[in-house]
Design a protein around this motif. Structure first.
Motif, PDB file in Angstrom:
ATOM      1  N   ASP A  42      38.946  40.094  34.230  1.00  0.00           N
ATOM      2  CA  ASP A  42      37.536  40.547  34.536  1.00  0.00           C
ATOM      3  C   ASP A  42      36.681  39.400  33.573  1.00  0.00           C
ATOM      4  OD1 ASP A  42      35.054  41.733  33.544  1.00  0.00           O
ATOM      5  OD2 ASP A  42      35.652  43.281  35.171  1.00  0.00           O
ATOM      6  N   GLY A 182      31.915  48.834  42.495  1.00  0.00           N
ATOM      7  CA  GLY A 182      32.885  48.486  41.560  1.00  0.00           C
ATOM      8  C   GLY A 182      33.974  49.772  42.084  1.00  0.00           C
ATOM      9  N   ALA A 189      29.924  52.236  38.094  1.00  0.00           N
ATOM     10  CA  ALA A 189      29.718  51.811  39.625  1.00  0.00           C
ATOM     11  C   ALA A 189      28.680  52.998  40.381  1.00  0.00           C
ATOM     12  CB  ALA A 189      31.009  51.780  40.363  1.00  0.00           C
ATOM     13  N   ASN A 216      35.918  46.532  43.732  1.00  0.00           N
ATOM     14  CA  ASN A 216      36.969  46.730  42.392  1.00  0.00           C
ATOM     15  C   ASN A 216      36.589  45.502  41.475  1.00  0.00           C
ATOM     16  OD1 ASN A 216      38.434  49.051  43.277  1.00  0.00           O
ATOM     17  ND2 ASN A 216      38.944  47.675  44.713  1.00  0.00           N
ATOM     18  N   TRP A 217      35.338  45.288  41.346  1.00  0.00           N
ATOM     19  CA  TRP A 217      34.679  44.447  40.491  1.00  0.00           C
ATOM     20  C   TRP A 217      35.357  42.848  40.847  1.00  0.00           C
ATOM     21  CZ3 TRP A 217      31.216  47.215  38.186  1.00  0.00           C
ATOM     22  CH2 TRP A 217      31.418  48.599  37.858  1.00  0.00           C
ATOM     23  N   ASN A 243      27.492  45.535  42.072  1.00  0.00           N
ATOM     24  CA  ASN A 243      27.503  46.401  40.795  1.00  0.00           C
ATOM     25  C   ASN A 243      27.745  45.210  39.521  1.00  0.00           C
ATOM     26  OD1 ASN A 243      28.898  49.513  41.863  1.00  0.00           O
ATOM     27  ND2 ASN A 243      26.977  48.805  41.896  1.00  0.00           N
ATOM     28  N   ASN A 244      28.371  44.156  39.779  1.00  0.00           N
ATOM     29  CA  ASN A 244      28.708  43.380  38.698  1.00  0.00           C
ATOM     30  C   ASN A 244      28.515  41.861  39.332  1.00  0.00           C
ATOM     31  OD1 ASN A 244      31.110  42.691  39.992  1.00  0.00           O
ATOM     32  ND2 ASN A 244      32.362  42.599  38.034  1.00  0.00           N
TER      33      ASN A 244
END
Length: 347
Positions: A42, A182, A189, A216-217, A243-244
Motif C-alpha cells: 500500500d 476501499g 471506506a 480494496n485500495w 476512497n484513496n
C-alpha cells in the motif's frame, strides 16, 4: 503500567552507568519497537513505514539509546498479523505499533499486549472503540474518515460551482458519478464514501450514482472496475470518487487505456496525497486529493512510543482525545496547491 515503570527504571540505570564520575561504563541501553502493517505494498502505508524508520533512527541519536525496530508485513491476513504480534512479544518489544488488517479483530491483539504489559499503538486503521478501551495501554493514531470524505466532496462542489458545464457533459444538470471504495466494512471506506456524496447534496449538486464497487485500495483492481464500467455504462461518467489515491490512479489508467485524452477524463478525486497522486494532479489527470498526513502520523507514533517507553509523560508528548486518540487533520490539495510548490509536495 508496571512494565513502563520497570522499563523507565532500567533505562535510567543504564544511562547513569555511562555518566562521568560513576566509576564504571556500560553498553548503550536498548529498546525494541515492533511495527506490524496490514500490507506494505500500500503506497500510503509504505510512506508511513519509511518515515518511522527514519524518525526512530533520529530518536536513537537524540535519546542516546539503541532502538531495535522490526517491521512486519501482514499481507492482508489477520492471522498472519496476529502471529507477528506474538513474535514481537516473544522478542521482548517494549512498544508495538499495529496497522491492523481487520479493524474488528483488535481485541485479540489488545489482550495479548495487556497480558504481556506491552503498550500497543494502533494507527491509520481505527479499531472498534470497545476494543481500544479494553486496556489503558492501547492507543490510536490517525485521521477522522468523515473529514476526508467532506473535503473530497468539496473539491467537486467547488469545481461544479465554478464551471458546471465542465463537469456536466450530458447537460442534464445532474452529476453522474461512480464510486471506487476501499475494502468492504472498513470504517474509512464507509465514511469517505458517505460524506463525499453527502457533501455534494448539501452543496446543492444533484447527483446520480451510476456504479460503485470495492477495489480494496488497490490500483490494479480499480483499473479493472473502471474498464468494466466504461464498457457497460451508457451514460457518460462525469466524476470518479476514489476512497484513496491508488484507486484514483487505477481509474485514470483505465481511462487513458480506453483512448481518452486528458481533457476527456472524468473529474477524478482521491485521498492521501501520495507522491504519485501529486504528480497526476500536476499532469492534470487527477483533479484533486485530500492529504492524509503520513509524516504527521509517524511523528505522533514516535512521540507516543517515546513516552510509553518512559522517556517523558504521555500528556507532554501528544495531545490525546478521551485518553486514547491522537487525531491529525486532513487538508484538500488542488492543482493550484501543487503547482504553487517549487518541488512535488510529497509526504
Amino acid at each position: 503500567m508496571k512494565r513502563m515503570r520497570v522499563l523507565a527504571a532500567a533505562l535510567l540505570a543504564a544511562l547513569m552507568a555511562v555518566l562521568p564520575g560513576c566509576g564504571r561504563t556500560s553498553a548503550t541501553p536498548t529498546v525494541r519497537v515492533g511495527v506490524a502493517v496490514y500490507d506494505q505494498t500500500d503506497t500510503f502505508i509504505s510512506a508511513i513505514t519509511q518515515h518511522l524508520e527514519q524518525m526512530f533512527q533520529e530518536e536513537e541519536q537524540r535519546l542516546g539509546v539503541k532502538i531495535n525496530l522490526s517491521v512486519a508485513d501482514g499481507r492482508s491476513s489477520q492471522s498472519v498479523q496476529n502471529e507477528q504480534v506474538d513474535r514481537f512479544l516473544d522478542l521482548g518489544c517494549d512498544v508495538i505499533c499495529v496497522n491492523i488488517v481487520n479493524r474488528t479483530a483488535a481485541a485479540v491483539i489488545v489482550d495479548k499486549a495487556r497480558a504481556a504489559e506491552v503498550p500497543v499503538i494502533f494507527f491509520n486503521r481505527e479499531p472498534v472503540e470497545e476494543d481500544l478501551f479494553r486496556w489503558e495501554g492501547a492507543y490510536y493514531v490517525g485521521s477522522p474518515g468523515a473529514e476526508a470524505g467532506r473535503l473530497q466532496g468539496m473539491l467537486v462542489v467547488d469545481a461544479w460551482r465554478a464551471d458546471p458545464a465542465a463537469l456536466d457533459r450530458s447537460g442534464d444538470g445532474v452529476l453522474q458519478y461512480v464510486m471506487l471504495e476501499g475494502e468492504p466494512g472498513h470504517q474509512d471506506a464507509l465514511l469517505r464514501t458517505e460524506h463525499s456524496i453527502q457533501t455534494l447534496v448539501t452543496g446543492g449538486v444533484q447527483v446520480e450514482k451510476l456504479e460503485s464497487a470495492a477495489a480494496n485500495w488497490q490500483r490494479s483492481q480499480a483499473a479493472e472496475r473502471m474498464r468494466q464500467w466504461l464498457e457497460a455504462v451508457e451514460e457518460p461518467i462525469e466524476a470518479v470518487f476514489a476512497n484513496n489515491d491508488d484507486m484514483a490512479l487505477g481509474a485514470i489508467d483505465a481511462c487513458l487505456e480506453a483512448g481518452m485524452t486528458v481533457e476527456e477524463l472524468p473529474f477524478i478525486v482521491g485521498v492521501d496525497a501520495t507522491a504519485p497522486a501529486l504528480e497526476a494532479v500536476r499532469a492534470g489527470t487527477l483533479q484533486g486529493t485530500v492529504r492524509n498526513d503520513a509524516r504527521g502520523q509517524a511523528e505522533s507514533i514516535v512521540a507516543l512510543s517515546r513516552a510509553l517507553m518512559g522517556f517523558e509523560d504521555v500528556s507532554e508528548a501528544v495531545e490525546l482525545t478521551d485518553g486514547k486518540y491522537v487525531w491529525l487533520s486532513y487538508t484538500a490539495v488542488t492543482a493550484a496547491d501543487v503547482l504553487s510548490q517549487a518541488k512535488p509536495v510529497g509526504r
